[in-house]
Design an enzyme around this catalytic site. Structure first.
Site, PDB file in Angstrom:
ATOM      1  CD1 TRP A 134      -1.609   2.496   1.185  1.00 51.41           C
ATOM      2  CD2 TRP A 134      -3.318   1.066   1.172  1.00 51.41           C
ATOM      3  NE1 TRP A 134      -2.765   3.241   1.156  1.00 51.41           N
ATOM      4  CE2 TRP A 134      -3.829   2.394   1.146  1.00 51.41           C
ATOM      5  CE3 TRP A 134      -4.211  -0.002   1.172  1.00 51.41           C
ATOM      6  CZ2 TRP A 134      -5.192   2.659   1.118  1.00 51.41           C
ATOM      7  CZ3 TRP A 134      -5.576   0.276   1.141  1.00 51.41           C
ATOM      8  CH2 TRP A 134      -6.055   1.584   1.113  1.00 51.41           C
ATOM      9  CD  GLU A 207       4.304  -0.050   3.746  1.00 50.87           C
ATOM     10  OE1 GLU A 207       3.961   0.645   4.723  1.00 50.87           O
ATOM     11  OE2 GLU A 207       3.592  -0.948   3.258  1.00 50.87           O
ATOM     12  CD  GLN A 243       1.408   2.807   8.455  1.00 55.34           C
ATOM     13  OE1 GLN A 243       1.231   2.128   9.459  1.00 55.34           O
ATOM     14  NE2 GLN A 243       0.609   2.721   7.400  1.00 55.34           N
ATOM     15  CE  LYS A 269       0.044   6.326   6.775  1.00 56.31           C
ATOM     16  NZ  LYS A 269      -1.313   6.843   6.984  1.00 56.31           N
ATOM     17  NE  ARG A 403      -3.009  -1.093   9.938  1.00 52.51           N
ATOM     18  CZ  ARG A 403      -3.015  -0.077   9.085  1.00 52.51           C
ATOM     19  NH1 ARG A 403      -1.887   0.275   8.483  1.00 52.51           N
ATOM     20  NH2 ARG A 403      -4.122   0.596   8.832  1.00 52.51           N
TER      21      ARG A 403
END
Length: 435
Positions: A134, A207, A243, A269, A403
């Site tokens: 994502w 990621e 993240q 973020k 999460r």
């Protein structure tokens, strides 16, 4: 239930994904959000995985108030001191190769810029990402997103290819002793990429820990081998640390564990601690080539002084309050608590992640590993009733994965209280199902 509010929300709002949490949120402070009745709800997701300093941190409040009153937004061709200062401060936290910064607003925007830079500097167009990825909802980032949202919008950007995400819990790639054979999986994945490629591989965008993909932590050594395979093909490695960046995993950046520097790094973020701030960092050589070839990413809020001021404050607070070390220490406590749940409950199949970004996968039983989607939804609701906001990832074939990503400023007691609520909720749901 505030029926008027929800009736108007249903009447006027465009629905954009999963259903809304059934509480009207009025304010937020520290590790809590508060609904209209003043009920405190412990925030185990840091907003949208972003508010690493908690809500309404006094330093952020002061910075925003000051910047809005003095210098918040400029013509995109103008520069201000906070932007240059942020570039200096941010690059000082990174390997010396990553010495150039572009300041933007959102994670998707940062990934769009990174993808454009990779394509322009290499002269190629193919982008490889994980099959559980994502990276954002704008066109180029969405084309590199394989976990959701691909159907019904016409053809995605050409040249996007998928690698299997190295999910140690569910991967079919196994060594003779039953352990996850990530090296064989990665080799197999790139063999497929090589067969599908039109000979124009530009970059691999990943990621270090897939978050929306189910908290899939890249195995130690994976990132180094991935970088080698990219180098062999003349590809760039782009790491999306939206993240995982800025201390959440117990290191300033998640890639530090593997001692591998990317060619391009995207941050978002956590960089804004809940406000829209993002950045792209790359090498002087990539920046030079892109500039010579006419790189264009001229947006309304590029190099905004407000965004830079906020990011500088985030760096200040992380440094002053030793939040990276705190995330590591609290992460160890969190891991111990979650592993105890795994040992005590047949439906807790796997625990994974680093620092204050961890996941708990629910299954029907440990032997079958059959996904337990309904259980995950029920536990999420039970947690909210008890004053804890949880987020669960539910992707096809993966069951429900909680999460857990609280603010780095969360108190020890608050962290343990949250896990207590998770366990109480899990037990209550299982007991109700058994009756």
């Amino acid at each position: 239930m505030d029926t008027t509010f929800w009736d108007e929300a249903d009447r006027f709002l465009i629905r954009y994904g999963a259903g809304f949490t059934p509480r009207v949120i009025e304010r937020a402070s520290g590790s809590y959000v508060f609904d209209r009745q003043g009920t405190p709800i412990l925030d185990f997701t840091s907003g949208q995985m972003s508010a690493i300093l908690g809500h309404a941190h006094p330093d952020i409040v002061a910075t925003v108030s000051s910047a809005v009153a003095s210098l918040s937004h400029l013509f995109s061709g103008m520069l201000s001191t906070p932007v240059v200062e942020l570039a200096r401060r941010l690059t000082a936290t990174l390997p010396p190769t990553l010495g150039k910064m572009l300041l933007l607003t959102t994670g998707a925007e940062a990934n769009e810029a990174a993808i454009k830079m990779a394509k322009l500097s290499t002269g190629r167009f193919e982008i490889v990402s994980f099959d559980r990825s994502w990276h954002g909802m704008t066109q180029g980032a969405a084309a590199a997103t394989f976990s959701a949202g691909r159907r019904g919008y016409g053809p995605p950007v050409p040249g996007n290819l998928a690698l299997p995400a190295p999910n140690a819990y569910r991967s079919p790639f196994r060594s003779s002793d039953g352990s996850h054979d990530w090296e064989a999986e990665l080799a197999y994945g790139f063999a497929l990429v090589d067969r599908q490629s039109a000979g124009s591989l530009a970059a691999c965008l990943v990621e270090p820990i897939l978050s929306s993909g189910g908290i899939i932590d890249l195995p130690p050594g994976y990132l180094r081998r991935l970088k080698e395979m990219c180098d062999e093909r003349g590809m760039l490695l782009i790491l999306d640390e939206a993240q995982t960046g800025l201390g959440r995993t117990g290191a300033m950046y998640a890639f530090e564990r593997d001692g591998v520097a990317p060619d391009i790094l995207t941050l978002s973020k956590t960089l804004g601690a809940g406000l829209p701030v993002a950045a792209v960092l790359t090498t002087a050589e990539i920046e030079r080539v892109c500039h010579e070839r006419g790189f264009l990413f001229y947006t309304t809020h590029v190099s905004d002084p407000l965004a830079a001021a906020v990011a500088l404050t985030v760096l200040d607070v992380i440094d002053r309050e030793n939040l990276t070390e705190r995330a590591a220490a609290l992460g160890d406590q969190l891991t111990d608590r979650l592993l105890a749940l795994r040992d005590d409950y047949e439906v807790v199949g796997d625990v994974r992640g680093r620092g204050l970004l961890q996941g708990v996968e629910l299954v029907r039983d440990k032997k079958s590993k059959v996904p337990a989607d309904a259980l995950g939804s029920a536990v999420t609701s039970a947690c909210l009733e008890r004053g804890l906001h949880m987020n669960i990832v539910q992707l096809p074939g993966m069951g429900g994965i909680f999460r857990i990503a609280p603010p780095l400023t969360i108190g020890d007691d608050e962290l343990h209280a949250g896990v207590d609520i998770v366990e109480a909720s899990l037990k209550a749901v299982l007991d109700a199902a058994a009756r």
